[in-house]
Design an enzyme around this catalytic site. Structure first.
Site, PDB file in Angstrom:
ATOM      1  N   VAL A   1       0.771  -1.319   0.098  1.00  0.00           N
ATOM      2  CA  VAL A   1       0.089   0.150   0.029  1.00  0.00           C
ATOM      3  C   VAL A   1       1.046   1.117  -0.208  1.00  0.00           C
ATOM      4  O   VAL A   1       0.873   2.103  -0.798  1.00  0.00           O
ATOM      5  CB  VAL A   1      -0.881  -0.074   1.297  1.00  0.00           C
ATOM      6  CG1 VAL A   1      -1.600   1.421   1.329  1.00  0.00           C
ATOM      7  CG2 VAL A   1      -1.891  -1.067   1.152  1.00  0.00           C
TER       8      VAL A   1
ATOM      9  N   THR B   1      -6.180   0.116   8.143  1.00  0.00           N
ATOM     10  CA  THR B   1      -7.798  -0.235   8.353  1.00  0.00           C
ATOM     11  C   THR B   1      -7.789  -0.632   9.907  1.00  0.00           C
ATOM     12  O   THR B   1      -7.129  -1.426  10.300  1.00  0.00           O
ATOM     13  CB  THR B   1      -7.998  -1.266   7.535  1.00  0.00           C
ATOM     14  OG1 THR B   1      -7.859  -1.295   6.318  1.00  0.00           O
ATOM     15  CG2 THR B   1      -9.586  -1.741   7.892  1.00  0.00           C
TER      16      THR B   1
ATOM     17  N   ASP C   1      10.804   3.042   6.270  1.00  0.00           N
ATOM     18  CA  ASP C   1      10.412   1.415   6.592  1.00  0.00           C
ATOM     19  C   ASP C   1      11.345   1.097   7.477  1.00  0.00           C
ATOM     20  O   ASP C   1      12.475   1.188   7.124  1.00  0.00           O
ATOM     21  CB  ASP C   1      10.009   0.573   5.143  1.00  0.00           C
ATOM     22  CG  ASP C   1       9.184  -0.323   5.574  1.00  0.00           C
ATOM     23  OD1 ASP C   1       8.063  -0.646   5.478  1.00  0.00           O
ATOM     24  OD2 ASP C   1       9.657  -1.577   6.335  1.00  0.00           O
TER      25      ASP C   1
ATOM     26  N   CYS D   1      -6.791  -7.911   4.098  1.00  0.00           N
ATOM     27  CA  CYS D   1      -8.046  -7.129   4.153  1.00  0.00           C
ATOM     28  C   CYS D   1      -9.525  -7.943   4.257  1.00  0.00           C
ATOM     29  O   CYS D   1      -9.825  -7.907   5.473  1.00  0.00           O
ATOM     30  CB  CYS D   1      -7.981  -6.466   2.700  1.00  0.00           C
ATOM     31  SG  CYS D   1      -6.828  -5.167   2.455  1.00  0.00           S
TER      32      CYS D   1
ATOM     33  N   THR E   1      -2.625  -3.762   9.474  1.00  0.00           N
ATOM     34  CA  THR E   1      -3.220  -3.992  10.789  1.00  0.00           C
ATOM     35  C   THR E   1      -3.622  -5.432  11.037  1.00  0.00           C
ATOM     36  O   THR E   1      -4.864  -5.821  10.502  1.00  0.00           O
ATOM     37  CB  THR E   1      -4.430  -3.127  11.061  1.00  0.00           C
ATOM     38  OG1 THR E   1      -5.111  -2.826   9.656  1.00  0.00           O
ATOM     39  CG2 THR E   1      -3.827  -1.706  11.328  1.00  0.00           C
TER      40      THR E   1
ATOM     41  N   ARG F   1       0.586 -13.228   2.753  1.00  0.00           N
ATOM     42  CA  ARG F   1       0.277 -13.161   4.155  1.00  0.00           C
ATOM     43  C   ARG F   1      -1.294 -13.300   4.379  1.00  0.00           C
ATOM     44  O   ARG F   1      -2.242 -13.098   3.300  1.00  0.00           O
ATOM     45  CB  ARG F   1       0.178 -11.555   4.445  1.00  0.00           C
ATOM     46  CG  ARG F   1       1.766 -10.977   4.842  1.00  0.00           C
ATOM     47  CD  ARG F   1       1.726  -9.727   4.959  1.00  0.00           C
ATOM     48  NE  ARG F   1       1.261  -8.750   3.766  1.00  0.00           N
ATOM     49  CZ  ARG F   1       1.042  -7.680   3.869  1.00  0.00           C
ATOM     50  NH1 ARG F   1       1.233  -6.952   5.086  1.00  0.00           N
ATOM     51  NH2 ARG F   1       0.592  -6.862   2.682  1.00  0.00           N
TER      52      ARG F   1
END
Length: 436
Positions: free
Chosen positions: A22, A125, A40, A265, A90, A336
């Protein structure tokens, strides 16, 4: 001169905290218009970016090599920026409760390097309230600054779809919000620099947080309905894909399909909403019911592999099974929260250790997260069963002759989870064919 004008005039800098699937595309997009620092914690990732390599495959090596983003793992560089975007993952814990440690950690790092007059916009999120009730206190504590006086916050949920070359940052309408009108206006104008589709100004940060978390919850519930239909129709001996094609001829039928629901997500976000609902005294029924169905689909697919082996007169224990595809979605390297691992674990319960091939996947990530090592697809032969788990374009274009080469003697078992192949062709060729 306000902050937006200073950014445009390159008198101030924008920072991106978190350079994954993202954050990195956002940083690259903004760098075409303004000065950008990309931060990062992963120094290896930073080394790759600085070398012109895009490990996410989201924008490509050429774009990374050409971008003016100043990639760094040095958090003190954040002090050079005044507009900060936080785009860290998240995830959820094993008990499905929100794991806010990445966004809390990012807030601490940013807080240590926050300067007066800054605007901080979170994209991660979260459930409604996290930005103002969790992140702001951390920013204040670490910086010694006061929110509303010394710095401002906003929220603009990410809508980037990993691996999607059509729905990109620039082409998806962006929700933006701010703690006050001034912050909202600044954030909206900044995002309008890169989002060609325009922005939607939400009336509050909590509204924007809620909007994001229900987008994926809605999709999750619809896919759960399709998965439940698949289970029912399989028991009836009816092909689910054929049913959906027939029903899809109606103008208002929503075209969702059954499948494994993983990723960071859709398979995660609903738990953020239900967690907050529990705190408020409400136990979710529809959302959690959909989650239970989707979370069990890997086990369901493995069970049908076993049943198919038995129907093909194959021994189950020690059966030679290959899984093609390990990522959470097609044509994307991200592994992931992939639900393919659930198939692997369930097959293990039956004494089956599958070989796995995925030329698209991030092999290093898969080994680190799951202890999985991929085999070269060219080495797969003499299989009893093949599970086509992910609809990578490369896999979807397989011919019957190519598929034949994976198998040994006896009846061939193919589980085509996404329905990529022609069912009749494979059944006519003598395959035991199964799909969701």
């Amino acid at each position: 001169m306000n902050l937006y004008e200073k950014l445009v005039n390159k008198e101030e800098t924008l920072s991106l905290v978190g350079l994954g699937y993202v954050g990195m595309p956002i940083a690259v997009a903004f760098a075409k218009k303004i000065k950008v620092i990309g931060f990062d914690l992963n120094s290896h990732k930073i080394d790759l970016y600085q070398s012109g390599i895009d490990p996410t495959h989201e924008v490509g090596n050429e774009a990374i090599a050409k971008t003016s983003v100043e990639f760094t793992a040095d958090e003190t560089r954040l002090r050079e920026a005044k507009f900060h975007i936080v785009a860290v993952p998240t995830p959820v814990n094993d008990d499905h409760t929100p794991d806010l440690s990445p966004v809390e950690g990012a807030s601490r790092i940013l807080g240590r390097n926050l300067t007066k007059g800054s605007v901080v916009v979170f994209e991660s999120t979260v459930y409604p309230g996290v930005t103002e009730e969790v992140c702001v206190p951390i920013l204040e504590k670490e910086s010694g600054l006061k929110c509303g006086m010394d710095f401002k916050v906003g929220y603009s949920p990410e809508r980037i779809n990993p691996g999607d070359k059509v729905h990109r940052l620039e082409t998806i309408k962006k929700i933006v919000s701010g703690m006050d009108e001034e912050t909202l206006d600044c954030a909206a104008k900044v995002y309008e620099l890169v989002v060609e589709a325009g922005v939607h100004r939400a009336e509050s940060i909590k509204v924007a947080e809620a909007a994001k978390v229900i987008e994926n919850s809605q999709r999750d519930i619809n896919i759960a309905f399709m998965n439940e239909l698949s289970i029912i129709f399989n028991k009836m001996g009816i092909d689910t894909k054929s049913v959906l094609e027939a029903a899809g001829t109606k103008w208002n039928f929503l075209k969702f399909y059954p499948g494994l629901v993983g990723g960071h997500c859709i398979g995660v976000d609903p738990y953020y909403l239900t967690y907050k609902a529990e705190i408020m005294g409400y136990h979710s029924q529809i959302i959690l019911s959909g989650r239970r169905i989707n979370d069990d689909m890997g086990k369901y697919c493995a069970e049908n592999c076993v049943k198919s082996l038995i129907s093909a007169d194959k021994a189950v224990k020690g059966a030679k099974v290959a899984i093609l595809g390990f990522t959470f979605k097609e044509d994307c390297p991200d592994t992931r929260n992939t639900k393919v691992i659930d198939i692997v674990h369930e097959l293990g319960e039956y004494g089956i250790t599958p070989v796995i091939a995925d030329p698209k996947a991030d092999a290093e990530e898969a080994k680190h997260l799951y202890g999985v090592e991929f085999v070269d697809m060219g080495t797969i032969k003499d299989m009893d069963a093949v599970i086509l788990a992910v609809a990578h374009t490369q896999f979807s274009s397989f011919t019957l002759e190519q598929m034949d080469k994976f198998f040994g003697t006896g009846r061939k078992v193919l589980l085509d989870l996404k329905g990529c192949m022609n069912r009749k062709e494979y059944q006519d060729a003598g395959y035991t064919y199964w799909r969701l």
